[in-house]
Design a protein around this motif. Structure first.
Motif, PDB file in Angstrom:
ATOM      1  N   TRP A   1       0.843  -1.182   0.000  1.00  0.00           N
ATOM      2  CA  TRP A   1       0.000   0.000   0.000  1.00  0.00           C
ATOM      3  C   TRP A   1       0.884   1.239   0.000  1.00  0.00           C
ATOM      4  O   TRP A   1       1.847   1.317   0.763  1.00  0.00           O
ATOM      5  N   SER A   2       0.554   2.192  -0.834  1.00  0.00           N
ATOM      6  CA  SER A   2       1.312   3.435  -0.931  1.00  0.00           C
ATOM      7  C   SER A   2       0.354   4.618  -0.827  1.00  0.00           C
ATOM      8  O   SER A   2      -0.870   4.464  -0.971  1.00  0.00           O
ATOM      9  N   GLN A   3       0.911   5.784  -0.578  1.00  0.00           N
ATOM     10  CA  GLN A   3       0.092   6.982  -0.455  1.00  0.00           C
ATOM     11  C   GLN A   3       0.879   8.189  -0.926  1.00  0.00           C
ATOM     12  O   GLN A   3       2.111   8.186  -0.945  1.00  0.00           O
ATOM     13  N   LYS A   4       0.166   9.216  -1.312  1.00  0.00           N
ATOM     14  CA  LYS A   4       0.765  10.485  -1.726  1.00  0.00           C
ATOM     15  C   LYS A   4      -0.257  11.586  -1.469  1.00  0.00           C
ATOM     16  O   LYS A   4      -1.462  11.309  -1.346  1.00  0.00           O
ATOM     17  N   PRO A   5       0.188  12.836  -1.371  1.00  0.00           N
ATOM     18  CA  PRO A   5      -0.784  13.925  -1.202  1.00  0.00           C
ATOM     19  C   PRO A   5      -1.802  13.926  -2.344  1.00  0.00           C
ATOM     20  O   PRO A   5      -1.442  13.764  -3.514  1.00  0.00           O
ATOM     21  N   TYR A   6      -3.068  14.125  -1.991  1.00  0.00           N
ATOM     22  CA  TYR A   6      -4.110  14.111  -3.013  1.00  0.00           C
ATOM     23  C   TYR A   6      -4.135  15.449  -3.734  1.00  0.00           C
ATOM     24  O   TYR A   6      -4.262  16.505  -3.123  1.00  0.00           O
TER      25      TYR A   6
ATOM     26  N   LYS B   1       3.089  22.992   8.279  1.00  0.00           N
ATOM     27  CA  LYS B   1       2.378  22.260   7.239  1.00  0.00           C
ATOM     28  C   LYS B   1       2.674  20.770   7.361  1.00  0.00           C
ATOM     29  O   LYS B   1       3.817  20.357   7.532  1.00  0.00           O
ATOM     30  N   CYS B   2       1.665  19.956   7.278  1.00  0.00           N
ATOM     31  CA  CYS B   2       1.820  18.504   7.364  1.00  0.00           C
ATOM     32  C   CYS B   2       2.605  18.009   6.151  1.00  0.00           C
ATOM     33  O   CYS B   2       2.221  18.265   4.999  1.00  0.00           O
ATOM     34  N   THR B   3       3.704  17.327   6.413  1.00  0.00           N
ATOM     35  CA  THR B   3       4.534  16.834   5.307  1.00  0.00           C
ATOM     36  C   THR B   3       3.949  15.579   4.669  1.00  0.00           C
ATOM     37  O   THR B   3       4.287  15.239   3.535  1.00  0.00           O
ATOM     38  N   THR B   4       3.090  14.867   5.382  1.00  0.00           N
ATOM     39  CA  THR B   4       2.490  13.651   4.821  1.00  0.00           C
ATOM     40  C   THR B   4       1.542  13.978   3.675  1.00  0.00           C
ATOM     41  O   THR B   4       1.585  13.363   2.607  1.00  0.00           O
ATOM     42  N   CYS B   5       0.674  14.959   3.890  1.00  0.00           N
ATOM     43  CA  CYS B   5      -0.285  15.334   2.838  1.00  0.00           C
ATOM     44  C   CYS B   5       0.098  16.640   2.153  1.00  0.00           C
ATOM     45  O   CYS B   5      -0.645  17.117   1.284  1.00  0.00           O
ATOM     46  N   ASN B   6       1.237  17.229   2.565  1.00  0.00           N
ATOM     47  CA  ASN B   6       1.698  18.494   1.999  1.00  0.00           C
ATOM     48  C   ASN B   6       0.662  19.600   2.164  1.00  0.00           C
ATOM     49  O   ASN B   6       0.496  20.462   1.301  1.00  0.00           O
ATOM     50  N   GLY B   7      -0.076  19.524   3.281  1.00  0.00           N
ATOM     51  CA  GLY B   7      -1.080  20.546   3.566  1.00  0.00           C
ATOM     52  C   GLY B   7      -2.380  20.377   2.807  1.00  0.00           C
ATOM     53  O   GLY B   7      -3.272  21.225   2.914  1.00  0.00           O
ATOM     54  N   ARG B   8      -2.519  19.270   2.075  1.00  0.00           N
ATOM     55  CA  ARG B   8      -3.725  19.085   1.257  1.00  0.00           C
ATOM     56  C   ARG B   8      -4.879  18.470   2.041  1.00  0.00           C
ATOM     57  O   ARG B   8      -6.000  18.408   1.532  1.00  0.00           O
ATOM     58  N   CYS B   9      -4.625  17.964   3.222  1.00  0.00           N
ATOM     59  CA  CYS B   9      -5.632  17.374   4.115  1.00  0.00           C
ATOM     60  C   CYS B   9      -6.047  15.962   3.709  1.00  0.00           C
ATOM     61  O   CYS B   9      -6.494  15.181   4.547  1.00  0.00           O
ATOM     62  N   GLN B  10      -5.942  15.624   2.443  1.00  0.00           N
ATOM     63  CA  GLN B  10      -6.324  14.290   1.982  1.00  0.00           C
ATOM     64  C   GLN B  10      -5.136  13.585   1.313  1.00  0.00           C
ATOM     65  O   GLN B  10      -4.182  14.220   0.842  1.00  0.00           O
TER      66      GLN B  10
END
Length: 359
Positions: free
Chosen positions: A115-120, A222-231
């Motif tokens: 499973w992988s994830q990236k800023p939406y 700023k959240c580095t996981t979502c790069n501030g995108r929230c999703q």
């Protein structure tokens, strides 16, 4: 602005972050799910066919001139050696040794998922819009045979949008430097506002605290996981690896040259066979090579067919020429070896060194 969450740094994604995709039940984040065994073939594997025996195996030997030239080059390339023994020494005997190297290569394809994830960023989501193809049903273009390669493919119909678990979909996380306060104790006056006998601290203007430089006094970053995108866009990645698994066997020989020297040179190719599944070579004059071929082919089949798909095998036999040379210099007998297609030289106890080695 709403207060940011007060958790201590990023956390692992919750289990509900990932959908239950049929065929990918063992997939986890960050890998670690292991390689996926290939499906059983829908038709039997083709039976290997033996190669016809080869009547003649050409055994090359080097000339005295070749041995002499290789020795001179060896001596001249070593700054601590005098070239006199190589140039003036007289060859008195040359003995050739037939040393074979058998090599088996099994080119395999293995697959693993994670499973992988990236800023939406507004990408289309397609999870469950169509049945997800199985890990071994996804097309991947194999590279040239017997060359290692890797390809990462996003699995179709697994992409979905999820709230960021690190910032709770707020786009910001508490600043670790100031613990979310936006300021911290002044390091000059240690929070008192004064120093040097009630002199007002110029660094913090007497406040005893200074603005946090990491978050510019905001208390959150700023959240580095979502790069501030929230999703986040969450999806399954398929990693396809093509690996050339190679095993060598060198027949022991009585020349006295260590086998580790032979790993540095090439030999004359006497035999080559490449196909889906090779068969142990027949009719070779050295029974050790025949036995090694049978053993390695059996081992490769047992080792690699369980977790990988075998695409091609190749076996080769090389003759690595080794010539043991005896020469006379200043009335004493000495020895060196010339070996490999490169005519590499190995000479223990070279008789004339022109500088000392500090032990």
């Amino acid at each position: 602005m709403s207060a940011p969450p007060t958790s201590d740094g990023p956390s692992a994604p919750a289990a509900y972050t990932f959908d239950n995709v049929p065929g990918y039940e063992g997939t986890v984040a960050g890998g670690g799910g292991g390689f996926l065994p290939p499906p059983m073939p829908s038709f039997p594997d083709p039976s290997p066919q033996p190669e016809p025996s080869q009547a003649q195996w050409n055994i090359p030997s080097i000339s005295e001139d070749t041995a002499h030239e290789a020795f001179v080059l060896y001596a001249s390339s070593n700054c601590c050696y005098s070239s006199a023994p190589a140039k003036d020494g007289m060859i008195t005997n040359m003995e050739a040794f037939n040393t074979y190297r058998y090599r088996l290569e099994t080119f395999t394809e293995s697959r693993s998922t994670e499973w992988s994830q990236k800023p939406y960023n507004g990408e289309p989501v397609d999870a469950f819009s169509q049945p997800t193809p199985g890990p071994w049903d996804i097309a991947a273009q194999a590279p040239t045979f017997f060359k290692n390669s890797k390809e990462v493919i996003r699995v179709p119909y697994t992409s979905s949008m999820k709230n960021c678990h690190d910032c709770l979909a707020m786009g910001r996380v508490p600043c670790k430097n100031c613990c979310g306060a936006g300021n911290k104790v002044c390091w000059v006056c240690n929070g008192s506002g004064y120093h040097h006998e009630q002199i007002r601290c110029n660094h913090c203007s007497g406040r005893g605290r200074e603005s946090c430089t990491q978050c510019q006094g905001q208390g959150a970053k700023k959240c580095t996981t979502c790069n501030g995108r929230c999703q986040l866009l969450v999806y399954i990645n398929l990693t396809v690896k093509w690996t050339n698994n190679s095993s060598d066997y060198i027949v022991e020989q009585s020349s006295g040259l260590l086998l580790e020297n032979l790993n540095q040179v090439t030999g004359k190719e006497l035999f080559k066979d490449a196909r889906y599944m090779v068969y142990p070579v027949m009719g070779f004059p050295d029974v050790n090579v025949v036995s090694a071929a049978e053993r390695l082919i059996r081992e490769h089949q047992a080792t690699y067919s369980q977790t990988s798909r075998v695409l091609q095998q190749r076996q080769t036999i090389e003759l690595i020429p080794i010539t043991k040379v005896i020469y006379q210099w200043k009335g004493k007998s000495h020895m060196y070896f010339v070996y490999g297609n490169e005519s590499k030289v190995h000479a223990d106890n070279y008789p004339a060194t022109c500088c000392c080695t500090i032990m």
